[in-house]
Design a protein around this motif. Structure first.
Motif, PDB file in Angstrom:
ATOM      1  N   LYS A  81       0.863  -1.186   0.000  1.00 11.60           N
ATOM      2  CA  LYS A  81       0.000   0.000   0.000  1.00 11.60           C
ATOM      3  C   LYS A  81       0.894   1.228   0.000  1.00 11.60           C
ATOM      4  O   LYS A  81       1.790   1.356   0.833  1.00 11.60           O
ATOM      5  N   VAL A  82       0.646   2.128  -0.949  1.00 16.95           N
ATOM      6  CA  VAL A  82       1.455   3.342  -1.054  1.00 16.95           C
ATOM      7  C   VAL A  82       0.584   4.545  -0.703  1.00 16.95           C
ATOM      8  O   VAL A  82      -0.482   4.738  -1.289  1.00 16.95           O
ATOM      9  N   ILE A  83       1.030   5.334   0.256  1.00 16.81           N
ATOM     10  CA  ILE A  83       0.350   6.569   0.640  1.00 16.81           C
ATOM     11  C   ILE A  83       1.186   7.738   0.130  1.00 16.81           C
ATOM     12  O   ILE A  83       2.374   7.837   0.436  1.00 16.81           O
ATOM     13  N   TYR A  84       0.561   8.582  -0.646  1.00 18.06           N
ATOM     14  CA  TYR A  84       1.244   9.713  -1.288  1.00 18.06           C
ATOM     15  C   TYR A  84       0.614  11.007  -0.795  1.00 18.06           C
ATOM     16  O   TYR A  84      -0.584  11.215  -0.948  1.00 18.06           O
ATOM     17  N   LYS A  85       1.426  11.864  -0.163  1.00 16.65           N
ATOM     18  CA  LYS A  85       0.946  13.156   0.322  1.00 16.65           C
ATOM     19  C   LYS A  85       1.688  14.264  -0.408  1.00 16.65           C
ATOM     20  O   LYS A  85       2.889  14.174  -0.652  1.00 16.65           O
ATOM     21  N   LEU A  86       0.960  15.325  -0.729  1.00 20.73           N
ATOM     22  CA  LEU A  86       1.546  16.400  -1.517  1.00 20.73           C
ATOM     23  C   LEU A  86       0.930  17.736  -1.128  1.00 20.73           C
ATOM     24  O   LEU A  86      -0.291  17.846  -0.955  1.00 20.73           O
ATOM     25  N   ARG A  87       1.788  18.734  -0.977  1.00 22.14           N
ATOM     26  CA  ARG A  87       1.332  20.104  -0.747  1.00 22.14           C
ATOM     27  C   ARG A  87       2.092  21.018  -1.691  1.00 22.14           C
ATOM     28  O   ARG A  87       3.321  21.016  -1.705  1.00 22.14           O
ATOM     29  N   VAL A  88       1.356  21.781  -2.505  1.00 21.35           N
ATOM     30  CA  VAL A  88       1.976  22.660  -3.496  1.00 21.35           C
ATOM     31  C   VAL A  88       1.453  24.077  -3.327  1.00 21.35           C
ATOM     32  O   VAL A  88       0.235  24.291  -3.223  1.00 21.35           O
ATOM     33  N   GLU A  89       2.370  25.024  -3.287  1.00 22.52           N
ATOM     34  CA  GLU A  89       2.029  26.443  -3.318  1.00 22.52           C
ATOM     35  C   GLU A  89       2.794  27.053  -4.484  1.00 22.52           C
ATOM     36  O   GLU A  89       4.008  27.268  -4.396  1.00 22.52           O
ATOM     37  N   PRO A  90       2.107  27.345  -5.616  1.00 15.89           N
ATOM     38  CA  PRO A  90       2.824  27.778  -6.819  1.00 15.89           C
ATOM     39  C   PRO A  90       3.493  29.138  -6.698  1.00 15.89           C
ATOM     40  O   PRO A  90       4.462  29.418  -7.395  1.00 15.89           O
ATOM     41  N   GLY A  91       2.987  30.012  -5.798  1.00 13.91           N
ATOM     42  CA  GLY A  91       3.608  31.324  -5.657  1.00 13.91           C
ATOM     43  C   GLY A  91       2.996  32.394  -6.523  1.00 13.91           C
ATOM     44  O   GLY A  91       3.531  33.501  -6.640  1.00 13.91           O
ATOM     45  N   PHE A  92       1.861  32.093  -7.141  1.00  8.66           N
ATOM     46  CA  PHE A  92       1.119  33.093  -7.912  1.00  8.66           C
ATOM     47  C   PHE A  92      -0.369  32.835  -7.700  1.00  8.66           C
ATOM     48  O   PHE A  92      -0.758  31.739  -7.290  1.00  8.66           O
ATOM     49  N   PRO A  93      -1.219  33.827  -7.951  1.00  8.37           N
ATOM     50  CA  PRO A  93      -2.651  33.667  -7.679  1.00  8.37           C
ATOM     51  C   PRO A  93      -3.246  32.475  -8.423  1.00  8.37           C
ATOM     52  O   PRO A  93      -3.070  32.325  -9.629  1.00  8.37           O
ATOM     53  N   PHE A  94      -3.939  31.636  -7.667  1.00 11.76           N
ATOM     54  CA  PHE A  94      -4.586  30.451  -8.230  1.00 11.76           C
ATOM     55  C   PHE A  94      -5.706  30.061  -7.276  1.00 11.76           C
ATOM     56  O   PHE A  94      -5.443  29.915  -6.079  1.00 11.76           O
ATOM     57  N   PRO A  95      -6.933  29.935  -7.750  1.00 13.39           N
ATOM     58  CA  PRO A  95      -8.062  29.642  -6.847  1.00 13.39           C
ATOM     59  C   PRO A  95      -7.797  28.412  -5.986  1.00 13.39           C
ATOM     60  O   PRO A  95      -7.409  27.363  -6.491  1.00 13.39           O
ATOM     61  N   GLN A  96      -8.012  28.542  -4.659  1.00 15.97           N
ATOM     62  CA  GLN A  96      -7.706  27.462  -3.735  1.00 15.97           C
ATOM     63  C   GLN A  96      -8.491  26.195  -4.051  1.00 15.97           C
ATOM     64  O   GLN A  96      -7.940  25.096  -4.016  1.00 15.97           O
ATOM     65  N   VAL A  97      -9.778  26.354  -4.365  1.00 16.22           N
ATOM     66  CA  VAL A  97     -10.614  25.184  -4.662  1.00 16.22           C
ATOM     67  C   VAL A  97     -10.095  24.458  -5.900  1.00 16.22           C
ATOM     68  O   VAL A  97      -9.961  23.232  -5.908  1.00 16.22           O
ATOM     69  N   LEU A  98      -9.772  25.217  -6.933  1.00 16.62           N
ATOM     70  CA  LEU A  98      -9.268  24.613  -8.165  1.00 16.62           C
ATOM     71  C   LEU A  98      -7.899  23.999  -7.931  1.00 16.62           C
ATOM     72  O   LEU A  98      -7.601  22.911  -8.447  1.00 16.62           O
TER      73      LEU A  98
END
Length: 233
Positions: A155-172
């Motif tokens: 079983k592989v658990i993959y966690k990811l957090r990305v903050e691109p650094g430019f305006p981008f809708p949070q929901v999208l």
């Protein structure tokens, strides 16, 4: 006549010999302890970031051992063959065991091409963690956890957090991250299982004379566009 008065002599100095060890001063020990605390705080922050409310988590079961999954995920030179967003990879620094701990990627993310350097930490074959240290992405933190379900089942658990650094809708942004994480895990599953199948039956992987040449393994075309947004790193 000889002088019989008592003479003062300096105390004998202990002989010194090189033992190959360096004795640290109290200041050296304080500096080393401070550096260790900073490193531990950094690791703790990375763990908190990857488990933050803004991170996404996806799981998948791969028909291979944890070690085989770990090898596939850490063999960065093969990423261009199965991670759709990766354009080029260069391992800048390696540990003594050969695992890359500083890796530079050229990748497609959020519709643009960017070059980023990632730092990696491992607990083989159970976990690997990474975070961006420089490049076009403001923040990227992720982790894999490989949990053995059987001799050749993980079983592989993959966690990811990305903050691109430019305006981008949070929901999208979060919806896209979920979709890409799922697609990336499916690519890892297909790649790992295909590598395992070739090891078990190498003759089946070799085309016979006159057979049509099989093209290199490619990710599922239905998710290729989505995978261009966030890479599996």
């Amino acid at each position: 006549m000889p002088d019989l008065r008592e003479r003062k002599t300096a105390p004998a100095q202990p002989s010194r010999s090189w033992s190959g060890e360096v004795s640290l001063t109290s200041q050296d020990k304080k500096s080393a302890a401070a550096a260790s605390r900073r490193a531990n705080l950094k690791v703790k922050k990375i763990a908190e970031d990857v488990c933050s409310p803004e991170s996404v988590e996806q799981t998948i079961v791969i028909e291979a051992s944890p070690e085989e999954c770990f090898q596939a995920a850490t063999n960065f030179e093969d990423y261009y063959q199965w991670a759709g967003a990766i354009k080029s990879v260069q391992v800048m620094e390696r540990q003594k065991d050969g695992l890359g701990n500083v890796v530079e990627f050229e990748m497609g993310i959020f519709g643009m091409s960017t070059r980023n350097t990632m730092a990696y930490r491992y607990n083989r074959p159970k976990t690997m963690n990474w975070h961006v240290t420089k490049g076009g992405i403001k923040e990227l933190v992720g982790s894999y956890e490989f949990i053995q379900l059987g001799p050749n089942r993980t079983k592989v658990i993959y966690k990811l957090r990305v903050e691109p650094g430019f305006p981008f809708p949070q929901v999208l942004k979060k919806a896209t991250s979920r979709a890409v994480a799922s697609a990336a895990l499916n690519d890892l599953k297909k790649w790992t299982e295909s590598v395992r199948a070739k090891k078990l039956n190498p003759e089946a992987a070799m085309p016979s004379s006159g057979d049509e040449q099989v093209p290199p393994w490619e990710p599922d075309a239905s998710t290729k566009a989505v995978r261009q947004l966030i890479p599996l790193c």
